[in-house]
Motif scaffolding. Structure first.
Motif, PDB file in Angstrom:
ATOM      1  N   LEU A 127       0.845  -1.196   0.000  1.00 56.74           N
ATOM      2  CA  LEU A 127       0.000   0.000   0.000  1.00 56.74           C
ATOM      3  C   LEU A 127       0.880   1.246   0.000  1.00 56.74           C
ATOM      4  CD1 LEU A 127      -3.195   0.747   2.028  1.00 56.74           C
ATOM      5  CD2 LEU A 127      -1.256   2.311   2.235  1.00 56.74           C
ATOM      6  N   ARG A 128       0.472   2.235  -0.751  1.00 55.48           N
ATOM      7  CA  ARG A 128       1.132   3.540  -0.690  1.00 55.48           C
ATOM      8  C   ARG A 128       0.083   4.634  -0.748  1.00 55.48           C
ATOM      9  NH1 ARG A 128       1.573   6.250  -5.540  1.00 55.48           N
ATOM     10  NH2 ARG A 128       1.262   5.018  -7.433  1.00 55.48           N
ATOM     11  N   LEU A 129       0.447   5.808  -0.258  1.00 55.14           N
ATOM     12  CA  LEU A 129      -0.461   6.947  -0.281  1.00 55.14           C
ATOM     13  C   LEU A 129      -0.465   7.580  -1.659  1.00 55.14           C
ATOM     14  CD1 LEU A 129       0.302   8.548   3.189  1.00 55.14           C
ATOM     15  CD2 LEU A 129      -1.596   7.075   2.536  1.00 55.14           C
ATOM     16  N   ALA A 130      -1.641   8.035  -2.086  1.00 61.51           N
ATOM     17  CA  ALA A 130      -1.807   8.594  -3.425  1.00 61.51           C
ATOM     18  C   ALA A 130      -1.088   9.920  -3.556  1.00 61.51           C
ATOM     19  CB  ALA A 130      -3.299   8.775  -3.735  1.00 61.51           C
ATOM     20  N   GLY A 131      -0.518  10.149  -4.736  1.00 62.16           N
ATOM     21  CA  GLY A 131       0.054  11.450  -5.061  1.00 62.16           C
ATOM     22  C   GLY A 131      -0.982  12.324  -5.743  1.00 62.16           C
ATOM     23  N   GLY A 165       0.689  -3.847 -13.759  1.00 59.97           N
ATOM     24  CA  GLY A 165       0.037  -4.631 -12.711  1.00 59.97           C
ATOM     25  C   GLY A 165      -1.419  -4.245 -12.530  1.00 59.97           C
ATOM     26  N   ARG A 166      -2.104  -4.994 -11.694  1.00 54.36           N
ATOM     27  CA  ARG A 166      -3.497  -4.709 -11.357  1.00 54.36           C
ATOM     28  C   ARG A 166      -3.487  -3.920 -10.062  1.00 54.36           C
ATOM     29  NH1 ARG A 166      -6.559  -8.270  -9.807  1.00 54.36           N
ATOM     30  NH2 ARG A 166      -8.496  -7.673 -10.847  1.00 54.36           N
ATOM     31  N   ARG A 167      -3.960  -2.689 -10.107  1.00 52.73           N
ATOM     32  CA  ARG A 167      -3.865  -1.809  -8.950  1.00 52.73           C
ATOM     33  C   ARG A 167      -5.253  -1.437  -8.446  1.00 52.73           C
ATOM     34  NH1 ARG A 167      -1.005   3.108 -10.911  1.00 52.73           N
ATOM     35  NH2 ARG A 167      -0.440   3.555  -8.772  1.00 52.73           N
ATOM     36  N   GLY A 168      -5.370  -1.328  -7.125  1.00 54.55           N
ATOM     37  CA  GLY A 168      -6.619  -0.923  -6.508  1.00 54.55           C
ATOM     38  C   GLY A 168      -6.501   0.467  -5.928  1.00 54.55           C
ATOM     39  N   LEU A 175     -10.308  -2.013   3.063  1.00 57.51           N
ATOM     40  CA  LEU A 175      -8.967  -2.530   2.791  1.00 57.51           C
ATOM     41  C   LEU A 175      -8.962  -4.056   2.743  1.00 57.51           C
ATOM     42  CD1 LEU A 175      -6.786  -0.079   4.910  1.00 57.51           C
ATOM     43  CD2 LEU A 175      -6.784  -0.316   2.420  1.00 57.51           C
ATOM     44  N   HIS A 176      -9.748  -4.705   3.594  1.00 51.82           N
ATOM     45  CA  HIS A 176      -9.882  -6.160   3.515  1.00 51.82           C
ATOM     46  C   HIS A 176     -10.408  -6.570   2.139  1.00 51.82           C
ATOM     47  CE1 HIS A 176      -8.961  -7.898   7.457  1.00 51.82           C
ATOM     48  NE2 HIS A 176      -9.535  -6.848   8.033  1.00 51.82           N
ATOM     49  N   ARG A 177     -11.412  -5.844   1.622  1.00 46.33           N
ATOM     50  CA  ARG A 177     -11.974  -6.193   0.319  1.00 46.33           C
ATOM     51  C   ARG A 177     -10.960  -5.981  -0.797  1.00 46.33           C
ATOM     52  NH1 ARG A 177     -16.742  -4.012   2.560  1.00 46.33           N
ATOM     53  NH2 ARG A 177     -16.337  -1.973   1.635  1.00 46.33           N
ATOM     54  N   LEU A 178     -10.239  -4.863  -0.761  1.00 42.83           N
ATOM     55  CA  LEU A 178      -9.213  -4.631  -1.781  1.00 42.83           C
ATOM     56  C   LEU A 178      -8.131  -5.699  -1.703  1.00 42.83           C
ATOM     57  CD1 LEU A 178      -8.826  -0.738  -1.599  1.00 42.83           C
ATOM     58  CD2 LEU A 178      -9.706  -2.064  -3.539  1.00 42.83           C
ATOM     59  N   ASP A 179      -7.770  -6.080  -0.506  1.00 42.46           N
ATOM     60  CA  ASP A 179      -6.742  -7.088  -0.306  1.00 42.46           C
ATOM     61  C   ASP A 179      -7.144  -8.420  -0.936  1.00 42.46           C
ATOM     62  OD1 ASP A 179      -4.185  -7.360   0.683  1.00 42.46           O
ATOM     63  OD2 ASP A 179      -4.810  -7.894   2.715  1.00 42.46           O
ATOM     64  N   ALA A 180      -8.459  -8.683  -0.943  1.00 45.48           N
ATOM     65  CA  ALA A 180      -8.959  -9.976  -1.428  1.00 45.48           C
ATOM     66  C   ALA A 180      -9.129 -10.029  -2.944  1.00 45.48           C
ATOM     67  CB  ALA A 180     -10.296 -10.303  -0.759  1.00 45.48           C
ATOM     68  N   THR A 181      -8.951  -8.897  -3.626  1.00 47.15           N
ATOM     69  CA  THR A 181      -9.185  -8.856  -5.076  1.00 47.15           C
ATOM     70  C   THR A 181      -8.004  -9.351  -5.889  1.00 47.15           C
ATOM     71  OG1 THR A 181      -8.401  -6.565  -5.256  1.00 47.15           O
ATOM     72  CG2 THR A 181     -10.775  -6.907  -4.848  1.00 47.15           C
ATOM     73  N   VAL A 230      -5.202  -7.577  -6.333  1.00 40.86           N
ATOM     74  CA  VAL A 230      -4.444  -6.476  -6.938  1.00 40.86           C
ATOM     75  C   VAL A 230      -2.992  -6.552  -6.466  1.00 40.86           C
ATOM     76  CG1 VAL A 230      -6.424  -4.951  -7.207  1.00 40.86           C
ATOM     77  CG2 VAL A 230      -5.127  -4.900  -5.066  1.00 40.86           C
ATOM     78  N   THR A 231      -2.098  -5.951  -7.235  1.00 44.07           N
ATOM     79  CA  THR A 231      -0.674  -6.000  -6.900  1.00 44.07           C
ATOM     80  C   THR A 231      -0.242  -4.812  -6.056  1.00 44.07           C
ATOM     81  OG1 THR A 231      -0.162  -4.892  -9.002  1.00 44.07           O
ATOM     82  CG2 THR A 231      -0.108  -7.309  -8.969  1.00 44.07           C
ATOM     83  N   GLU A 232      -1.075  -3.772  -5.997  1.00 39.86           N
ATOM     84  CA  GLU A 232      -0.780  -2.597  -5.174  1.00 39.86           C
ATOM     85  C   GLU A 232      -2.087  -1.894  -4.828  1.00 39.86           C
ATOM     86  OE1 GLU A 232       2.354   1.107  -5.304  1.00 39.86           O
ATOM     87  OE2 GLU A 232       0.983   0.957  -7.006  1.00 39.86           O
TER      88      GLU A 232
END
Length: 317
Positions: free
Chosen positions: A228-232, A241-244, A280-286, A288-290
């Motif tokens: 995870l990183r904070l958006a710019g 990659g597949r990003r959420g 975040l749990h839902r995004l984690d389960a998809t 995605v690579t980031e």
């Protein structure tokens, strides 16, 4: 089992030295008898939690605090009267009856009374203080639903009480009010502004290096399995990659995101906090690579949301 019908059985498990996951208004806790050193050790083992990170002890009623610790400093008593039961953890001197493992060897103890009827009923039925950090593997996303607990800890827990989604969605605010000026050691569901309104100026000293003086204050914490990183500014979905994307109010204008979660379309920070870990749990389960997370306004409970996002990002950078 359902939280409303499983209290008696869960309390029996606690008294016998077992582990019970239960809902609070903040997140689900992984509880053990706080007077039993072996039971507390099971918490650290189940979570793979380092022994230097202290636990929070939970009481059924504010009147139980002086019975446990003796005389309570005036500033602590004032906060108890104003905010308990509720998402406020207070630092007090550790009584001899609490084993050192619960406080990671510190001479202080973190304690609170949760604002969740099932939690207080469980603690009252057990008849002991209940040590309970969040019911997840150490450093990972906190659980706001019973299914998060089961997925993360499995059969390391003896009983999981299902009380549905938690109301606040992020952990309690931790305050040390024993000195001249209260110090906020962890930002949480009780906004700093509410503390200031009630007791005047406070110092915010959230974060830890080395041994933490309060639970949940390590610089890297609360992280999904996915980086995870904070958006710019003007974040775009490129980069391979597949990003959420975790958005505050609006879905990103640019397409191309593999998955998007919006915390609060109407900009309600309390609702955003309640949905943070679940999203975040839902995004984690998809798969995605980031995960790219958009910060929220740095006011009220928004400060605690951003605190959790920064700690999650620090795990990966």
């Amino acid at each position: 089992m359902p939280a409303d019908s499983g209290i008696a059985e869960a309390a029996s498990v606690l008294r016998a030295g077992g582990l019970v996951a239960f809902p609070t208004e903040t997140v689900y806790g992984l509880g053990a008898n706080a007077l039993d050193a072996q039971a507390a050790a099971r918490i650290f083992a189940a979570k793979a939690r380092p022994s230097f990170d202290p636990l929070i002890s939970h009481l059924a009623d504010a009147a139980d605090l002086p019975a446990l610790v003796g005389a309570v400093p005036p500033a602590v008593a004032a906060l108890v009267e104003r905010f308990w039961p509720g998402p406020l953890t207070l630092i007090v001197d550790r009584p001899a009856v609490i084993p050192p493992i619960v406080t990671s060897g510190l001479d202080t103890m973190a304690v609170r009374v949760p604002d969740e009827p099932a939690a207080r009923a469980l603690i009252a039925a057990a008849g002991v203080p209940v040590a309970a950090p969040s019911a997840n593997r150490f450093g990972q996303l906190s659980p706001t639903r019973a299914e998060h607990v089961v997925a993360g800890l499995g059969d390391a827990v003896d009983v999981v009480l299902d009380g549905g989604p938690t109301r606040c969605g992020i952990e309690s605010t931790i305050v040390d009010a024993r000195g001249e000026r209260p110090v906020v050691l962890r930002l949480g569901a009780l906004p700093v502004e509410s503390l200031v309104e009630a007791i005047g100026p406070v110092e915010v000293r959230a974060g830890s290096s080395g041994q933490p003086v309060a639970p949940g204050t390590l610089a890297a914490h609360y992280a999904p399995r996915t980086p995870l990183r904070l958006a710019g500014t003007a974040e775009e979905p490129g980069g391979g990659g597949r990003r959420g994307f975790l958005a505050f109010r609006e879905r990103p204008v640019a397409g191309g995101w593999a998955a998007v979660e919006v915390l609060s379309p109407d900009g309600d920070l309390t609702a955003a906090a309640a949905r943070l870990f679940d999203a975040l749990h839902r995004l984690d389960a998809t798969g995605v690579t980031e995960i790219v997370a958009e910060p929220v306004p740095e006011v009220g409970v928004g400060r605690a949301i951003n605190d959790r996002l920064r700690r999650a990002a620090a795990t990966w950078h």
